[in-house]
Design a protein around this motif. Structure first.
Motif, PDB file in Angstrom:
ATOM      1  N   LEU A   1       0.888  -1.286  -0.078  1.00 28.85           N
ATOM      2  CA  LEU A   1       0.096  -0.224  -0.006  1.00 28.85           C
ATOM      3  C   LEU A   1       0.986   1.167   0.089  1.00 28.85           C
ATOM      4  CD1 LEU A   1      -2.749   1.573   0.480  1.00 28.85           C
ATOM      5  CD2 LEU A   1      -2.351   1.036   3.076  1.00 28.85           C
ATOM      6  N   HIS A   2       0.259   2.028  -0.568  1.00 26.76           N
ATOM      7  CA  HIS A   2       1.120   3.553  -0.818  1.00 26.76           C
ATOM      8  C   HIS A   2      -0.163   4.525  -0.400  1.00 26.76           C
ATOM      9  CE1 HIS A   2       2.363   7.348  -2.461  1.00 26.76           C
ATOM     10  NE2 HIS A   2       3.520   7.161  -1.800  1.00 26.76           N
ATOM     11  N   VAL A   3       0.007   5.528   0.391  1.00 26.63           N
ATOM     12  CA  VAL A   3      -0.802   6.588   0.797  1.00 26.63           C
ATOM     13  C   VAL A   3      -0.309   8.065   0.561  1.00 26.63           C
ATOM     14  CG1 VAL A   3      -2.533   7.666   2.569  1.00 26.63           C
ATOM     15  CG2 VAL A   3      -2.292   5.178   2.238  1.00 26.63           C
ATOM     16  N   GLY A   4      -0.806   8.704  -0.260  1.00 28.63           N
ATOM     17  CA  GLY A   4      -0.215  10.190  -0.607  1.00 28.63           C
ATOM     18  C   GLY A   4      -0.495  10.599  -1.717  1.00 28.63           C
ATOM     19  N   SER A   5       0.093  11.725  -2.323  1.00 32.69           N
ATOM     20  CA  SER A   5      -0.246  12.342  -3.645  1.00 32.69           C
ATOM     21  C   SER A   5       0.822  11.855  -4.441  1.00 32.69           C
ATOM     22  CB  SER A   5      -0.046  13.766  -3.293  1.00 32.69           C
ATOM     23  OG  SER A   5       1.722  14.239  -3.013  1.00 32.69           O
ATOM     24  N   THR A   6       0.396  12.328  -5.918  1.00 33.72           N
ATOM     25  CA  THR A   6       1.481  12.067  -6.838  1.00 33.72           C
ATOM     26  C   THR A   6       2.463  12.920  -7.283  1.00 33.72           C
ATOM     27  OG1 THR A   6      -0.190  12.774  -8.543  1.00 33.72           O
ATOM     28  CG2 THR A   6      -0.439  10.386  -7.838  1.00 33.72           C
ATOM     29  N   ILE A   7       2.772  13.871  -6.465  1.00 37.55           N
ATOM     30  CA  ILE A   7       3.855  15.029  -6.584  1.00 37.55           C
ATOM     31  C   ILE A   7       4.999  14.119  -6.942  1.00 37.55           C
ATOM     32  CG2 ILE A   7       2.488  16.907  -5.913  1.00 37.55           C
ATOM     33  CD1 ILE A   7       4.235  16.703  -3.190  1.00 37.55           C
ATOM     34  N   THR A   8       6.167  14.988  -7.531  1.00 32.96           N
ATOM     35  CA  THR A   8       7.302  14.392  -7.890  1.00 32.96           C
ATOM     36  C   THR A   8       8.193  13.911  -6.851  1.00 32.96           C
ATOM     37  OG1 THR A   8       7.475  16.017  -9.903  1.00 32.96           O
ATOM     38  CG2 THR A   8       9.586  14.797  -9.111  1.00 32.96           C
ATOM     39  N   ARG A   9       8.164  14.466  -5.550  1.00 36.85           N
ATOM     40  CA  ARG A   9       9.058  14.211  -4.610  1.00 36.85           C
ATOM     41  C   ARG A   9       8.579  13.023  -3.870  1.00 36.85           C
ATOM     42  NH1 ARG A   9       6.815  15.858   0.596  1.00 36.85           N
ATOM     43  NH2 ARG A   9       5.272  17.537   0.503  1.00 36.85           N
ATOM     44  N   LYS A  10       7.465  12.384  -4.086  1.00 40.60           N
ATOM     45  CA  LYS A  10       6.884  11.299  -3.670  1.00 40.60           C
ATOM     46  C   LYS A  10       7.516   9.969  -4.175  1.00 40.60           C
ATOM     47  CE  LYS A  10       3.743  13.063  -0.858  1.00 40.60           C
ATOM     48  NZ  LYS A  10       3.837  13.017   0.757  1.00 40.60           N
ATOM     49  N   ARG A  11       8.288  10.131  -5.422  1.00 47.00           N
ATOM     50  CA  ARG A  11       9.054   9.187  -5.949  1.00 47.00           C
ATOM     51  C   ARG A  11       8.281   7.845  -6.404  1.00 47.00           C
ATOM     52  NH1 ARG A  11      14.315   9.761  -6.716  1.00 47.00           N
ATOM     53  NH2 ARG A  11      14.002   8.111  -8.055  1.00 47.00           N
ATOM     54  N   LEU A  12       6.996   8.155  -6.883  1.00 47.83           N
ATOM     55  CA  LEU A  12       6.158   6.901  -7.260  1.00 47.83           C
ATOM     56  C   LEU A  12       6.951   6.133  -8.746  1.00 47.83           C
ATOM     57  CD1 LEU A  12       2.523   8.294  -6.825  1.00 47.83           C
ATOM     58  CD2 LEU A  12       4.113   7.352  -5.343  1.00 47.83           C
TER      59      LEU A  12
END
Length: 354
Positions: free
Chosen positions: A178-189
């Motif tokens: 599971l990943h919880v959070g936004s998709t902004i660049t610093r999240k390193r999806l």
């Protein structure tokens, strides 16, 4: 907060959001236009009209610090979650922006710097504020956020049924990360997607669940290119009790971010008894302590090996896995909203006396 000897009375004030452009349709450019007008015209007018009715004002998001310029001449507290809002000013090569954007950011920063007290979610954020010379240390204080009360390892049949409705029945032999959070660049999806592709080589039926809305176009292209479309489930933002159910059913929670000011999913997941693998950065180590497991930022191989090792432990070493879960629950218990509120009252008193 109205000034009374004891207790302090806190009043939550939320400026109304006025829709103008989105009355014509809910298109993204129109949504952005409404947000811009409300943030830069309506909200300043709203706070200017408060006319000193309170003794201390608290702006709970530093990116709205421009409102400090419009508040009456009373002590103001601002909560700082991270320094990203000022990144174009403190790291212009890494975050290039237009001259207008920088000017607006500078206006927000000068409001931020006028605050009587700046409350940082973590010591890591406080260190960032100090290292960039944004606010003197004497006006900074650390007050960690708390875990949502719904986050618990205890089974809740009614709420957990909602998790089943969203994701289907859970199979014990099918890993669910599971990943919880936004998709902004610093999240390193990008790291998240690539490591999951590697994990599926060992566990072909594994699933990746992401809470926080759809992937970006580039992230979705990577999902498609790696053949993961059928193994990924994306959910929108969820209410706290439903999110807790999703945490409880996960095998692992992953947070591969390159920068964080706090990292709330770390303690939320651990409060639900779900082990966490997080990037080895100061803010996440501050939260996870010895209970979380850490990986180098962007190192897909390291992340893959660590995820596979913990999934093996979950399958083959039940006693060790229970110990890991208990350590997570114990670590998360250090972060409560009661403690946060108690500390905030002290900060208001300090602001009044400054």
């Amino acid at each position: 907060t109205q000034c009374l000897p004891q207790p302090i009375i806190a009043t939550s004030i939320c400026a109304p959001f006025h829709r103008r452009f989105t009355r014509l349709g809910y298109l993204q450019p129109l949504v952005k236009a409404d947000r811009f007008v409300n943030r830069w015209r309506n909200y300043p007018r709203f706070v200017s009209a408060l006319n000193g009715n309170f003794d201390v004002y608290h702006i709970v998001d530093h990116s709205y610090s421009h409102l400090v310029h419009h508040l009456p001449g009373r002590p103001t507290v601002v909560t700082c979650h991270d320094v990203d809002a000022f990144r174009c000013l403190i790291a212009p090569d890494e975050a290039p922006r237009s001259r207008l954007f920088k000017k607006v950011s500078q206006y927000v920063l000068t409001g931020f710097q006028k605050a009587s007290r700046v409350v940082c979610d973590s010591r890591s954020t406080q260190d960032d504020v100090v290292s960039h010379g944004l606010v003197p240390l004497a006006r900074l204080v650390v007050n960690p956020l708390g875990v949502h009360p719904a986050c618990s390892p205890d089974v809740d049949p009614t709420v957990d049924a909602e998790g089943i409705r969203l994701l289907g029945h859970r199979s014990a032999d099918v890993p669910e990360v599971l990943h919880v959070g936004s998709t902004i660049t610093r999240k390193r999806l990008d790291t998240l997607i690539q490591l999951f592709a590697e994990v599926r080589q060992r566990y072909p039926r594994a699933r990746l669940v992401r809470v926080g809305g759809p992937f970006t176009q580039n992230q979705m292209a990577l999902v498609d290119r790696l053949g993961l479309t059928e193994s990924v489930r994306v959910l929108p933002l969820l209410e706290g009790h439903v999110l807790a159910a999703v945490y409880r059913r996960a095998s692992l929670v992953l947070l591969p971010s390159e920068r964080e000011g706090f990292g709330l999913p770390v303690i939320e997941a651990m409060a639900c008894g779900t082990p966490v693998i997080a990037s080895d950065i100061p803010a996440l180590r501050e939260l996870g302590g010895d209970a979380a497991t850490y990986c180098r930022v962007g190192d897909v191989q390291h992340w893959t090996e660590t995820v596979l090792d913990l999934l093996r432990q979950r399958r083959d070493e039940p006693e060790r896995w229970v110990g890991r879960r208990n350590a997570c629950i114990q670590q998360a218990s250090k972060f409560t909203w009661r403690e946060h509120a108690t500390r905030m009252v002290e900060i208001y008193q300090q602001a009044l006396n400054s």
